[in-house]
Design a protein around this motif. Structure first.
Motif, PDB file in Angstrom:
ATOM      1  N   MET A   1      67.949  42.372   6.728  1.00 37.54           N
ATOM      2  CA  MET A   1      67.584  43.793   6.844  1.00 37.54           C
ATOM      3  C   MET A   1      66.548  44.136   5.763  1.00 37.54           C
ATOM      4  SD  MET A   1      68.921  46.408   8.751  1.00 37.54           S
ATOM      5  CE  MET A   1      70.711  46.535   8.858  1.00 37.54           C
ATOM      6  N   PRO A   2      65.399  44.646   6.137  1.00 39.55           N
ATOM      7  CA  PRO A   2      64.359  44.932   5.124  1.00 39.55           C
ATOM      8  C   PRO A   2      64.594  46.235   4.377  1.00 39.55           C
ATOM      9  CG  PRO A   2      63.572  45.506   7.304  1.00 39.55           C
ATOM     10  CD  PRO A   2      64.948  44.956   7.488  1.00 39.55           C
ATOM     11  N   TYR A   3      65.734  46.897   4.630  1.00 37.35           N
ATOM     12  CA  TYR A   3      66.010  48.139   3.915  1.00 37.35           C
ATOM     13  C   TYR A   3      67.506  48.268   3.644  1.00 37.35           C
ATOM     14  CZ  TYR A   3      67.636  50.007   8.419  1.00 37.35           C
ATOM     15  OH  TYR A   3      68.315  50.210   9.579  1.00 37.35           O
ATOM     16  N   ARG A   4      67.835  48.998   2.577  1.00 35.55           N
ATOM     17  CA  ARG A   4      69.253  49.286   2.325  1.00 35.55           C
ATOM     18  C   ARG A   4      69.351  50.685   1.705  1.00 35.55           C
ATOM     19  NH1 ARG A   4      70.033  48.158  -3.225  1.00 35.55           N
ATOM     20  NH2 ARG A   4      68.288  46.922  -3.971  1.00 35.55           N
ATOM     21  N   PHE A   5      70.394  51.408   2.126  1.00 34.12           N
ATOM     22  CA  PHE A   5      70.585  52.762   1.621  1.00 34.12           C
ATOM     23  C   PHE A   5      71.312  52.717   0.282  1.00 34.12           C
ATOM     24  CE2 PHE A   5      69.872  53.568   6.121  1.00 34.12           C
ATOM     25  CZ  PHE A   5      68.964  54.602   6.032  1.00 34.12           C
ATOM     26  N   LEU A   6      70.871  53.572  -0.643  1.00 34.06           N
ATOM     27  CA  LEU A   6      71.527  53.710  -1.945  1.00 34.06           C
ATOM     28  C   LEU A   6      72.494  54.887  -1.864  1.00 34.06           C
ATOM     29  CD1 LEU A   6      68.387  53.558  -4.264  1.00 34.06           C
ATOM     30  CD2 LEU A   6      69.975  51.690  -3.767  1.00 34.06           C
TER      31      LEU A   6
ATOM     32  N   VAL B   1      66.014  51.787  -0.170  1.00 34.72           N
ATOM     33  CA  VAL B   1      65.125  50.803  -0.794  1.00 34.72           C
ATOM     34  C   VAL B   1      64.519  49.960   0.327  1.00 34.72           C
ATOM     35  CG1 VAL B   1      64.981  48.778  -2.289  1.00 34.72           C
ATOM     36  CG2 VAL B   1      66.423  50.706  -2.935  1.00 34.72           C
ATOM     37  N   LEU B   2      63.203  49.874   0.324  1.00 34.88           N
ATOM     38  CA  LEU B   2      62.490  49.083   1.327  1.00 34.88           C
ATOM     39  C   LEU B   2      61.917  47.847   0.638  1.00 34.88           C
ATOM     40  CD1 LEU B   2      60.356  52.033   2.811  1.00 34.88           C
ATOM     41  CD2 LEU B   2      62.649  51.309   3.524  1.00 34.88           C
ATOM     42  N   GLU B   3      62.035  46.706   1.267  1.00 34.59           N
ATOM     43  CA  GLU B   3      61.469  45.482   0.687  1.00 34.59           C
ATOM     44  C   GLU B   3      60.660  44.753   1.743  1.00 34.59           C
ATOM     45  OE1 GLU B   3      64.476  44.277  -2.881  1.00 34.59           O
ATOM     46  OE2 GLU B   3      65.189  43.940  -0.851  1.00 34.59           O
ATOM     47  N   ALA B   4      59.448  44.354   1.367  1.00 33.87           N
ATOM     48  CA  ALA B   4      58.568  43.690   2.333  1.00 33.87           C
ATOM     49  C   ALA B   4      57.471  42.950   1.575  1.00 33.87           C
ATOM     50  CB  ALA B   4      57.960  44.722   3.274  1.00 33.87           C
ATOM     51  N   PRO B   5      56.845  41.996   2.232  1.00 36.79           N
ATOM     52  CA  PRO B   5      55.773  41.251   1.543  1.00 36.79           C
ATOM     53  C   PRO B   5      54.512  42.075   1.352  1.00 36.79           C
ATOM     54  CG  PRO B   5      56.166  40.365   3.771  1.00 36.79           C
ATOM     55  CD  PRO B   5      57.192  41.411   3.540  1.00 36.79           C
TER      56      PRO B   5
ATOM     57  N   GLU C   1      52.150  46.079   2.523  1.00 38.93           N
ATOM     58  CA  GLU C   1      52.238  47.500   2.897  1.00 38.93           C
ATOM     59  C   GLU C   1      52.674  47.688   4.341  1.00 38.93           C
ATOM     60  OE1 GLU C   1      48.468  49.244   0.715  1.00 38.93           O
ATOM     61  OE2 GLU C   1      49.477  50.833   1.836  1.00 38.93           O
ATOM     62  N   ALA C   2      52.162  46.841   5.226  1.00 38.42           N
ATOM     63  CA  ALA C   2      52.538  46.972   6.642  1.00 38.42           C
ATOM     64  C   ALA C   2      54.041  46.749   6.804  1.00 38.42           C
ATOM     65  CB  ALA C   2      51.753  45.977   7.479  1.00 38.42           C
ATOM     66  N   GLY C   3      54.566  45.805   6.036  1.00 39.15           N
ATOM     67  CA  GLY C   3      56.001  45.527   6.098  1.00 39.15           C
ATOM     68  C   GLY C   3      56.816  46.693   5.569  1.00 39.15           C
ATOM     69  N   LEU C   4      56.297  47.361   4.527  1.00 37.96           N
ATOM     70  CA  LEU C   4      57.015  48.543   4.002  1.00 37.96           C
ATOM     71  C   LEU C   4      57.067  49.641   5.053  1.00 37.96           C
ATOM     72  CD1 LEU C   4      55.742  49.027   0.324  1.00 37.96           C
ATOM     73  CD2 LEU C   4      57.941  48.102   1.067  1.00 37.96           C
ATOM     74  N   ARG C   5      55.970  49.824   5.782  1.00 41.46           N
ATOM     75  CA  ARG C   5      55.955  50.852   6.836  1.00 41.46           C
ATOM     76  C   ARG C   5      56.978  50.504   7.917  1.00 41.46           C
ATOM     77  NH1 ARG C   5      50.254  50.912   6.146  1.00 41.46           N
ATOM     78  NH2 ARG C   5      49.945  49.633   8.002  1.00 41.46           N
ATOM     79  N   ALA C   6      57.017  49.213   8.277  1.00 41.72           N
ATOM     80  CA  ALA C   6      57.968  48.771   9.313  1.00 41.72           C
ATOM     81  C   ALA C   6      59.404  49.034   8.860  1.00 41.72           C
ATOM     82  CB  ALA C   6      57.756  47.290   9.609  1.00 41.72           C
ATOM     83  N   ALA C   7      59.678  48.701   7.592  1.00 37.66           N
ATOM     84  CA  ALA C   7      61.041  48.913   7.071  1.00 37.66           C
ATOM     85  C   ALA C   7      61.348  50.408   6.996  1.00 37.66           C
ATOM     86  CB  ALA C   7      61.164  48.272   5.694  1.00 37.66           C
ATOM     87  N   GLY C   8      60.349  51.204   6.619  1.00 35.88           N
ATOM     88  CA  GLY C   8      60.541  52.651   6.520  1.00 35.88           C
ATOM     89  C   GLY C   8      60.855  53.264   7.878  1.00 35.88           C
TER      90      GLY C   8
END
Lengths: 129, 481
Positions: free
Chosen positions: A1-6, A15-19, A21-28
């Protein structure tokens, strides 16, 4: 999962984690979709353009997600996944989509994107509920 | 996400966050020891310190006993700014501009009403749309009408048959904030708002039927029409999607303004502009317009609540239901206060805080002038809420402000987890509280245990002298989004 709720008492922090910027948008988009619709299935039927500017990676990410939320809230366009220049998804259908929660906004609170030791990007985003 | 900010105890109900680093003033938190312990592990106290960094702040950055972690300002935050050197910050108002509460008092007693509460809550649920994206098909505003709402607020609603003129003097600012500029509200915001007037929305918003369960000041309660056992209707909502969009639209401008005017920001959500700048004037016009939309929204909901009372108990019950008061929780206003012994006009931001003007204040309608301003403090849907009065103490210490509610103690995720094996609707029904809600999820997230006990908050406010208890209300029927 590229994201986890705090844990956040009043709102939702993720928290979003990705390699990149495009990955951050996808996780968001994935995190926002979960907040709005839980596990309702969303088809990739249409693409809506989004032009998100900003002074840095964090602002571009927040501004992109603000547009995704606007499309959902004002035009009932349900997000499925991020696209290179927009977001893909489908129109809201009451028989398939369960609107579980109102998300008022994507905030700039603590908005920051950091690069980790592994070279990947890590962002925290707070949604106002 | 823990805070490393230093805190010093002043007395039993006051804590200082001493000025350090880039802070321009101290922070001042109203809380008892237990409430302070609740803040451990989140960023609320850090957010008080962050607010103290903003230019032109007058007096301390203040937090009420229901303080909790927000974005930009903490929820429960109050800060005043000098009109020449200070700023306005959308993060000090929030997305739900003029989120607030209003209280109606009926002529019915709980014993008269109890046999028909099921019919009443059903009528309220039918008459006042709730839930995610709630809209009305019977009130869709054309552009000119929407501009009238944005300019005139509750006054527009009364002029169009939603309520009676006497309602207006029981609303903060008479239900119309000056300085509204409908032209500063974007088309996007107007689009989101045009079918949402008269809707409660979702999340922590509600329409709640209750009764006067305990009285602390019988004379004041009688003046407000809140005799023991009196049936009441509490409404909590704000400016809906229109207000969220106004705030959202302003943030990019304010981020640019913060850079332009060289304002260092400890948190981007505190982005702001000098009060005299064109950026601030634009936001001010749009914020006041959104606030007026919220006043009109609650005015329409009160109208439909009266209609529901009339349907169930007869037309006289609707006619004899009066507005006790209506207050804003999220707003910035220009007010006159005494600072260091001299009168001074300042811009007071209240984010999750309530105005609490004392007896004698010229802004109060004549019927409240000798009492002080009624202050409405909702709790959770299983326990109780309070009506207070504003005090001289609040005027002296907190720019005429007090708390606004209970404050959450559990995240929505924690609440859902706790509620999953239970049936919260049934539990509340067993306590004599009927609930109608669009989804079970909202009820679970809003379960009583998700909130602090509001009496702890109100007791601190009362003991510290920044509010005075009048009555406690207990819920008997709730409509949730």
């Amino acid at each position: 999962m590229p994201y986890r709720f705090l844990s956040h008492t009043a709102d939702a922090a993720v928290v979003l984690e990705a390699p990149d910027e495009a990955g951050l948008r996808a996780a968001g988009v994935a995190a926002l979709r979960e907040l709005l619709l839980g596990d309702s299935p969303v088809a990739v039927a249409l693409e809506r353009p989004i032009r998100a500017s900003g002074n840095d990676t964090a602002e571009r990410l927040i501004n992109y997600l603000r547009e995704v939320l606007y499309l959902y809230d004002a035009e009932r366009f349900v997000p499925a996944e991020a696209a290179a220049e927009g977001v893909r998804g489908e129109p809201f259908q009451a028989d398939r989509h369960r609107a579980i929660r109102e998300v008022k906004a994507v905030t700039y609170h603590g908005a920051e994107v950091r690069r980790g030791a592994d070279g990947g990007l890590r962002a925290t985003v707070v949604f106002d509920l | 996400m823990e805070t490393s900010v230093r805190i010093e105890r002043i007395d039993a109900y006051r804590w200082r966050v001493p000025r350090h680093g880039g802070m321009r003033t101290d922070g001042l938190i109203f809380a008892d020891e237990g409430l302070m312990r609740d803040l451990e592990g989140d960023q609320a106290v850090q957010q008080v310190a962050n607010v103290a960094h903003l230019p032109g702040i007058v007096g301390p950055a203040i937090a009420m006993p229901d303080i909790h972690w927000g974005y930009g300002f903490p929820i429960g935050g109050v800060a005043a700014f000098d009109l020449e050197t200070g700023v306005v910050s959308p993060g000090g108002v929030g997305y739900d501009i003029n989120c607030g509460v209003r209280l109606l008092a009926t002529s019915l007693s709980i014993s008269e009403a109890r046999p028909r509460l099921g019919a009443l809550v059903d009528a309220l649920y039918r008459t006042i749309p709730s839930g995610v994206g709630a809209s009305r098909s019977d009130v869709i505003l054309q552009r000119r009408e929407l501009e009238g709402v944005l300019r005139d607020g509750a006054r527009w609603a009364v002029e169009h048959g939603f309520g009676v003129p006497a309602d207006l003097e029981a609303i903060e600012a008479n239900g119309t904030l000056e300085g509204a500029d409908p032209g500063a509200v974007s088309d996007r915001a107007k689009e989101r708002g045009k079918s949402q007037l008269g809707t409660v929305g979702s999340g922590n918003h509600f329409v709640e039927v209750g009764y006067v369960a305990e009285t602390f000041d019988a004379a004041a309660a009688a003046r407000l029409g809140l005799e023991p056992g009196r049936l009441t209707v509490f409404i909590h909502s704000g400016s809906r999607g229109l207000g969220y969009q106004v705030c959202d639209d302003s943030l990019e401008t304010m981020l640019r303004a913060s850079a332009k005017y060289a304002i260092p920001l400890p948190d981007k959500q505190l982005c702001c502009a000098p009060l005299a700048s064109p950026e601030a004037r634009h936001y001010w016009g749009a914020m006041n317009a959104a606030a007026n939309f919220a006043f009109a929204n609650r005015q329409l909901m009160a109208h439909y609540a009266r209609r529901a009372l009339g349907q169930v108990f007869g037309p006289e019950a609707a006619e004899r239901t009066h507005l006790v008061y209506d207050v804003c929780h999220n707003i910035a206003k220009i007010e006159r206060h005494e600072v260091a012994g001299a009168p001074r006009r300042v811009c007071v931001h209240r984010k999750g805080a309530t105005r609490a003007f004392p007896p004698g204040h010229p802004e109060l309608a004549s019927r409240f002038r000798d009492l002080g301003q009624p202050v409405l403090i909702p709790g959770d849907m299983g326990r109780y809420s309070y009506v207070l009065l504003g005090t001289d103490g609040a005027y002296r210490e907190t720019f005429g402000s007090t708390c606004h509610g209970a404050g959450r103690r559990l995240s929505r995720h924690q609440a859902k987890k706790l509620a999953r094996p239970r049936n919260i609707l049934r539990e509340l029904e067993a306590q004599g509280i009927l609930v109608r809600a669009a989804t079970r999820g909202t009820v679970d997230e809003e379960m009583p245990e998700a909130y602090k006990d509001v009496s702890r908050v109100v007791d601190v406010v009362h003991a510290a002298g920044i509010g005075r208890k009048v009555v406690q209300l207990k819920p008997v029927a709730v409509v949730k989004g």
